[in-house]
Design a protein around this motif. Structure first.
Motif, PDB file in Angstrom:
ATOM      1  N   LEU B 161       9.493 -12.463  -4.141  1.00  0.00           N
ATOM      2  CA  LEU B 161       8.248 -13.140  -4.501  1.00  0.00           C
ATOM      3  C   LEU B 161       7.287 -13.231  -3.319  1.00  0.00           C
ATOM      4  N   ARG B 162       7.789 -13.744  -2.217  1.00  0.00           N
ATOM      5  CA  ARG B 162       6.912 -14.039  -1.080  1.00  0.00           C
ATOM      6  C   ARG B 162       6.567 -12.812  -0.253  1.00  0.00           C
ATOM      7  N   LEU B 163       7.411 -11.797  -0.280  1.00  0.00           N
ATOM      8  CA  LEU B 163       7.116 -10.615   0.531  1.00  0.00           C
ATOM      9  C   LEU B 163       6.897  -9.374  -0.330  1.00  0.00           C
ATOM     10  N   GLY B 164       7.872  -9.083  -1.205  1.00  0.00           N
ATOM     11  CA  GLY B 164       7.790  -7.849  -1.999  1.00  0.00           C
ATOM     12  C   GLY B 164       6.557  -7.798  -2.878  1.00  0.00           C
ATOM     13  N   ILE B 165       6.467  -8.739  -3.792  1.00  0.00           N
ATOM     14  CA  ILE B 165       5.330  -8.737  -4.726  1.00  0.00           C
ATOM     15  C   ILE B 165       4.037  -9.027  -3.964  1.00  0.00           C
ATOM     16  N   PHE B 166       4.105  -9.931  -3.017  1.00  0.00           N
ATOM     17  CA  PHE B 166       2.913 -10.300  -2.235  1.00  0.00           C
ATOM     18  C   PHE B 166       2.316  -9.061  -1.570  1.00  0.00           C
ATOM     19  N   PHE B 167       3.123  -8.333  -0.807  1.00  0.00           N
ATOM     20  CA  PHE B 167       2.571  -7.170  -0.095  1.00  0.00           C
ATOM     21  C   PHE B 167       2.330  -5.990  -1.042  1.00  0.00           C
ATOM     22  N   GLY B 168       3.127  -5.902  -2.099  1.00  0.00           N
ATOM     23  CA  GLY B 168       2.885  -4.852  -3.095  1.00  0.00           C
ATOM     24  C   GLY B 168       1.520  -5.025  -3.749  1.00  0.00           C
ATOM     25  N   CYS B 169       1.212  -6.271  -4.117  1.00  0.00           N
ATOM     26  CA  CYS B 169      -0.104  -6.558  -4.715  1.00  0.00           C
ATOM     27  C   CYS B 169      -1.202  -6.311  -3.692  1.00  0.00           C
ATOM     28  N   LEU B 170      -0.920  -6.668  -2.449  1.00  0.00           N
ATOM     29  CA  LEU B 170      -1.911  -6.404  -1.390  1.00  0.00           C
ATOM     30  C   LEU B 170      -2.225  -4.907  -1.342  1.00  0.00           C
ATOM     31  N   GLY B 171      -1.170  -4.091  -1.324  1.00  0.00           N
ATOM     32  CA  GLY B 171      -1.359  -2.639  -1.214  1.00  0.00           C
ATOM     33  C   GLY B 171      -2.114  -2.053  -2.395  1.00  0.00           C
ATOM     34  N   ILE B 172      -1.830  -2.550  -3.571  1.00  0.00           N
ATOM     35  CA  ILE B 172      -2.465  -1.952  -4.761  1.00  0.00           C
ATOM     36  C   ILE B 172      -3.842  -2.564  -5.036  1.00  0.00           C
ATOM     37  N   PHE B 173      -3.919  -3.875  -5.088  1.00  0.00           N
ATOM     38  CA  PHE B 173      -5.183  -4.501  -5.506  1.00  0.00           C
ATOM     39  C   PHE B 173      -6.273  -4.409  -4.443  1.00  0.00           C
ATOM     40  N   MET B 174      -5.887  -4.479  -3.162  1.00  0.00           N
ATOM     41  CA  MET B 174      -6.934  -4.387  -2.139  1.00  0.00           C
ATOM     42  C   MET B 174      -7.539  -3.003  -2.101  1.00  0.00           C
ATOM     43  N   ASN B 175      -6.759  -2.021  -2.520  1.00  0.00           N
ATOM     44  CA  ASN B 175      -7.259  -0.639  -2.490  1.00  0.00           C
ATOM     45  C   ASN B 175      -8.150  -0.292  -3.671  1.00  0.00           C
ATOM     46  N   CYS B 212       3.029  -4.556 -12.313  1.00  0.00           N
ATOM     47  CA  CYS B 212       4.028  -5.075 -13.276  1.00  0.00           C
ATOM     48  C   CYS B 212       5.089  -4.011 -13.548  1.00  0.00           C
ATOM     49  N   THR B 213       4.659  -2.777 -13.729  1.00  0.00           N
ATOM     50  CA  THR B 213       5.632  -1.712 -13.994  1.00  0.00           C
ATOM     51  C   THR B 213       6.611  -1.591 -12.821  1.00  0.00           C
ATOM     52  N   ILE B 214       6.063  -1.558 -11.618  1.00  0.00           N
ATOM     53  CA  ILE B 214       6.914  -1.363 -10.435  1.00  0.00           C
ATOM     54  C   ILE B 214       7.847  -2.560 -10.229  1.00  0.00           C
ATOM     55  N   PHE B 215       7.278  -3.767 -10.253  1.00  0.00           N
ATOM     56  CA  PHE B 215       8.087  -4.929  -9.882  1.00  0.00           C
ATOM     57  C   PHE B 215       8.958  -5.451 -11.035  1.00  0.00           C
ATOM     58  N   VAL B 216       8.483  -5.297 -12.273  1.00  0.00           N
ATOM     59  CA  VAL B 216       9.346  -5.692 -13.401  1.00  0.00           C
ATOM     60  C   VAL B 216      10.543  -4.741 -13.477  1.00  0.00           C
ATOM     61  N   THR B 217      10.280  -3.446 -13.256  1.00  0.00           N
ATOM     62  CA  THR B 217      11.393  -2.485 -13.231  1.00  0.00           C
ATOM     63  C   THR B 217      12.375  -2.863 -12.131  1.00  0.00           C
ATOM     64  N   SER B 218      11.826  -3.191 -10.960  1.00  0.00           N
ATOM     65  CA  SER B 218      12.690  -3.589  -9.842  1.00  0.00           C
ATOM     66  C   SER B 218      13.514  -4.821 -10.225  1.00  0.00           C
ATOM     67  N   LEU B 257       3.625 -13.118 -13.613  1.00  0.00           N
ATOM     68  CA  LEU B 257       2.634 -14.116 -13.187  1.00  0.00           C
ATOM     69  C   LEU B 257       2.271 -13.945 -11.708  1.00  0.00           C
ATOM     70  N   ALA B 258       3.275 -13.595 -10.896  1.00  0.00           N
ATOM     71  CA  ALA B 258       3.001 -13.378  -9.468  1.00  0.00           C
ATOM     72  C   ALA B 258       2.036 -12.206  -9.304  1.00  0.00           C
ATOM     73  N   CYS B 259       2.232 -11.157 -10.092  1.00  0.00           N
ATOM     74  CA  CYS B 259       1.325  -9.994 -10.016  1.00  0.00           C
ATOM     75  C   CYS B 259      -0.086 -10.404 -10.438  1.00  0.00           C
ATOM     76  N   VAL B 260      -0.175 -11.245 -11.462  1.00  0.00           N
ATOM     77  CA  VAL B 260      -1.501 -11.711 -11.922  1.00  0.00           C
ATOM     78  C   VAL B 260      -2.164 -12.532 -10.817  1.00  0.00           C
ATOM     79  N   GLY B 261      -1.423 -13.495 -10.280  1.00  0.00           N
ATOM     80  CA  GLY B 261      -1.992 -14.413  -9.289  1.00  0.00           C
ATOM     81  C   GLY B 261      -2.375 -13.715  -7.994  1.00  0.00           C
ATOM     82  N   TYR B 262      -1.399 -13.030  -7.399  1.00  0.00           N
ATOM     83  CA  TYR B 262      -1.692 -12.355  -6.129  1.00  0.00           C
ATOM     84  C   TYR B 262      -2.673 -11.193  -6.340  1.00  0.00           C
ATOM     85  N   GLY B 263      -2.558 -10.534  -7.490  1.00  0.00           N
ATOM     86  CA  GLY B 263      -3.476  -9.430  -7.786  1.00  0.00           C
ATOM     87  C   GLY B 263      -4.912  -9.897  -7.781  1.00  0.00           C
TER      88      GLY B 263
END
Lengths: 312, 368
Positions: B161-175, B212-218, B257-263
């Motif tokens: 939650l705090r690192l994986g999804i957080f930085f994953g959302c950073l990488g995708i949404f910031m781009n 969601c696809t990446i992290f829900v699958t994970s 929800l984490a993807c929605v919020g951090y996204g």
């Protein structure tokens, strides 16, 4: 109902840097060229016209639409930018097709319009290739296809002839002319003067962010009262004609053409010169032709700005 | 919503999907999502190996032992007493050591060590015998789903939650916007007859679909790997009678929800900041110090609501410092419906700011 592209006291500053300043324009249908050296504000003016940048001051209206309303503005505007980059991984066809789908068109109509636009720019053979592999000229043409694809009323083209070979240039110029002939507004920017000289209905001359002149090339020229008009007269008795012309006070300078079959005259009053010419013609000097020698864009531009950056 | 807007959103999503899923610069996001899966797979492999070894030890023993039999051994017992109680060990190891005599100074004694390994098939007993007497005992308990679910919760909360999804959302949404500004291709969207808010919504949904696809699958793979090595009976009891299935569904919901919020946070950050490190650090610190914030400020955080939704509390180990205990525990949880609405409200606020920002966004690549 507004039928002009209007700039009202528009200024754009990028921080401390001036883009354009106090621009007032009213652009009618036809081909209008924005001419000026690099950094004169041509692209800024086009980006302002299409809402890609916002004016620091002033108001812009494109026909009946505000630049803050891209949803409606781009239904009537097509813009081929100078930005030479594309969304990754798209073929030429997909590039135009996706643009049309973004506009909300259904798949079938987008496909039809995309192919029609690609045909108009003669890029059918390369349409299924990835844009990343296109030559500069092909990229220029596919951008043009994108701008044309939804058949806009206003076509804004930033340096559209850059990178094109002579044949493609003449094809594109013919395309601009036919588009303008349909009552569209074709706005072209260029720093290559002879390019726009032959196709423009009107020019807007820019220098350092200021509009220094606008209107039909001939009208612009005549507005420059302080600069003498140059006229080339072809005749068999150039020396006699020169002597007679020098009797008129508005004649400043006369030089005999090196082939001894004409002369180049400078006058500060073109209207009086033409009256004088009628009198001289009646006096028996045989005059073959009379033509202004400096009402092309290049001359006008040099008179106005004295710039050496203009590409001849 | 106008029908055309939905068609335009779908067009944006189609364009974005390839970029978000297959971008070379996004490869590290897959690695990030795969890390906890690998961790649980490795754990499952090691556990399975241990289980089969324990079973072997139990099978090869002189007699069938129970957990109570293993617990009967205590320090000070003689070798004979141990063998009498548990039988001859199926696995043993002996070695000798020269040790100074505790009673006679200067005299070196040769001490014989024996290590006996017993098992009841699940739990292992390691008995250390020195000079014929039990010196140390260690019982390694079999993996327990209850205990392991706490470990799973820890990995979920503190890594995923705090690192994986957080930085994953950073990488995708910031781009979504910043990446196209750097590639000088954002004008493609801004030249189309489409509202910029619609472009933003399309990009957000594309990012959401990807994360969601990446992290829900994970998360699904983590759950599978986590449960894989347990016996089918234990799995069934956990899943159907001990809320295991419910917990798994909640973890998936929290992931979404984490993807929605951090996204939403990173979408707006991508429009406002040129350098992603600054907003990422600021949001990471903000989320990190959440337990120490006043109650009012605590509500403007994604992790505050997500922690409240997590189904398993992580107990603080005894002796934990109060600051760490505060980080681990959720002292002031909110009810799940409020937590869900809270995340969505925080995301909507961020999306509203994004919509204002996207209207103001200018194409001025030379300034980037």
């Amino acid at each position: 109902m507004n039928d002009r592209i209007i700039f009202e006291d528009v200024s754009k500053f990028y921080g401390e840097i001036l883009g354009v300043n106090r621009v007032n324009l009213s652009i009618p249908p036809g081909i209008t060229s924005l001419v000026g050296p690099n950094g004169s504000g041509k692209t800024t003016l086009m980006n302002l016209m299409t809402g890609l940048v916002r004016p620091t001051r002033g108001r812009i209206q494109v026909l009946d639409y505000s630049i803050d309303d891209p949803e409606n503005l781009f239904k009537i505007v097509g813009y081929s930018t100078q930005f030479d980059s594309f969304p990754k991984g798209l073929t030429g066809f997909q590039f135009v097709y996706s643009y049309l789908r973004l506009g909300g068109r259904d798949s079938q109509s987008a496909e039809q319009l995309a192919w029609r636009a690609i045909e108009r720019v003669n890029l059918v053979d390369a349409a299924k290739r990835n844009v990343a592999g296109y030559s500069k000229g092909m990229r220029q043409r596919i951008r043009l296809a994108q701008a044309l694809s939804h058949e806009p009323k206003v076509l804004v083209l930033d340096e559209p002839l850059n990178g094109l070979d002579p044949l493609a240039r003449s094809e594109m110029i013919a395309l601009f002319r036919s588009t303008a002939a349909q009552g569209c507004y074709v706005i072209i920017s260029s720093h290559i003067l002879h390019e726009v000289d032959v196709i423009s209905d009107q020019v807007i001359l820019l220098s350092n962010g200021y509009v220094v002149a606008e209107g039909k090339i001939q009208n612009v020229r005549s507005e420059i009262q302080e600069h003498p008009t140059q006229i080339l007269i072809r005749c068999h008795q150039p020396r006699e004609l020169a002597a007679k012309m020098l009797e008129y006070p508005h004649t400043i300078e006369v030089s005999i053409h090196k082939d001894e079959r004409g002369l180049l005259l400078k006058t500060r009053d073109a209207d009086r010169f033409y009256l004088a010419m009628n009198e001289i013609a009646l006096s028996g000097i045989d005059i073959e032709s009379v033509a202004p020698a400096d009402d092309d864009v290049l001359s006008v531009y040099e008179y106005l700005i004295g710039s050496e950056e203009v590409v001849r | 919503m106008k029908k055309i807007w939905w068609a335009q959103i779908k067009a944006v999503i189609r364009l974005e999907m390839k970029k978000t899923f297959f971008a070379k610069r996004g490869l590290w996001i897959y690695v990030l999502a795969a890390m906890p899966v690998m961790l649980f797979v490795a754990y499952a492999i090691v556990s399975s190996h241990q289980q089969s070894r324990s079973a072997n030890i139990a099978r090869q023993g002189e007699r069938q032992l129970s957990y109570q039999d293993l617990r009967a051994v205590h320090s000070g017992m003689t070798t004979e007493e141990v063998i009498a109680a548990l039988g001859k060990p199926s696995a043993s190891f002996d070695w000798s050591e020269n040790r100074p005599s505790p009673t006679k100074p200067g005299v070196i004694l040769n001490v014989l060590h024996e290590d006996y390994h017993y098992s009841d098939g699940q739990n292992d007993l390691f008995v250390g015998i020195a000079d014929g007497k039990v010196e140390n005992i260690h019982i390694r308990h079999a993996n327990n789903l209850g205990q392991d679910s706490i470990m799973f919760a820890g990995v979920f909360q503190f890594f995923f939650l705090r690192l994986g999804i957080f930085f994953g959302c950073l990488g995708i949404f910031m781009n979504l916007f910043r990446g196209e500004i750097l590639d000088r291709s954002l004008h493609f969207y801004f030249l189309a007859p489409v509202r910029r808010e619609v472009v933003m919504a399309g990009k957000f949904l594309a990012g959401l679909l990807a994360t969601c696809t990446i992290f829900v699958t994970s998360e699904i793979l983590q759950t599978v790997a986590f449960l894989w090595h347990f016996p089918a009976g234990a799995r069934d009891v956990y899943l159907y009678h001990n809320h295991g299935l419910e917990h798994a569904a909640i973890y998936l919901g929290v992931t979404v929800l984490a993807c929605v919020g951090y996204g939403a946070f990173f979408l707006v950050a991508g429009m406002m900041f040129k350098n992603p490190i600054l907003p990422a650090a600021a949001i990471l610190i903000w989320e990190g110090i959440n337990p120490f914030l006043p109650a009012v400020l605590r509500h403007f955080s994604v992790i505050y609501y997500l922690k409240s939704l997590c189904p398993v509390d992580i107990p603080s180990p005894p002796g934990t410092s109060p600051i760490f205990a505060l980080l681990v525990s959720n002292a002031d949880p909110v009810a799940p419906p409020i937590a869900i609405v809270g995340v969505l409200v925080v995301a909507l606020i961020a999306l509203y700011v994004s919509s204002l920002q996207v209207r103001r966004l200018e194409i001025n690549y030379t300034a980037e």
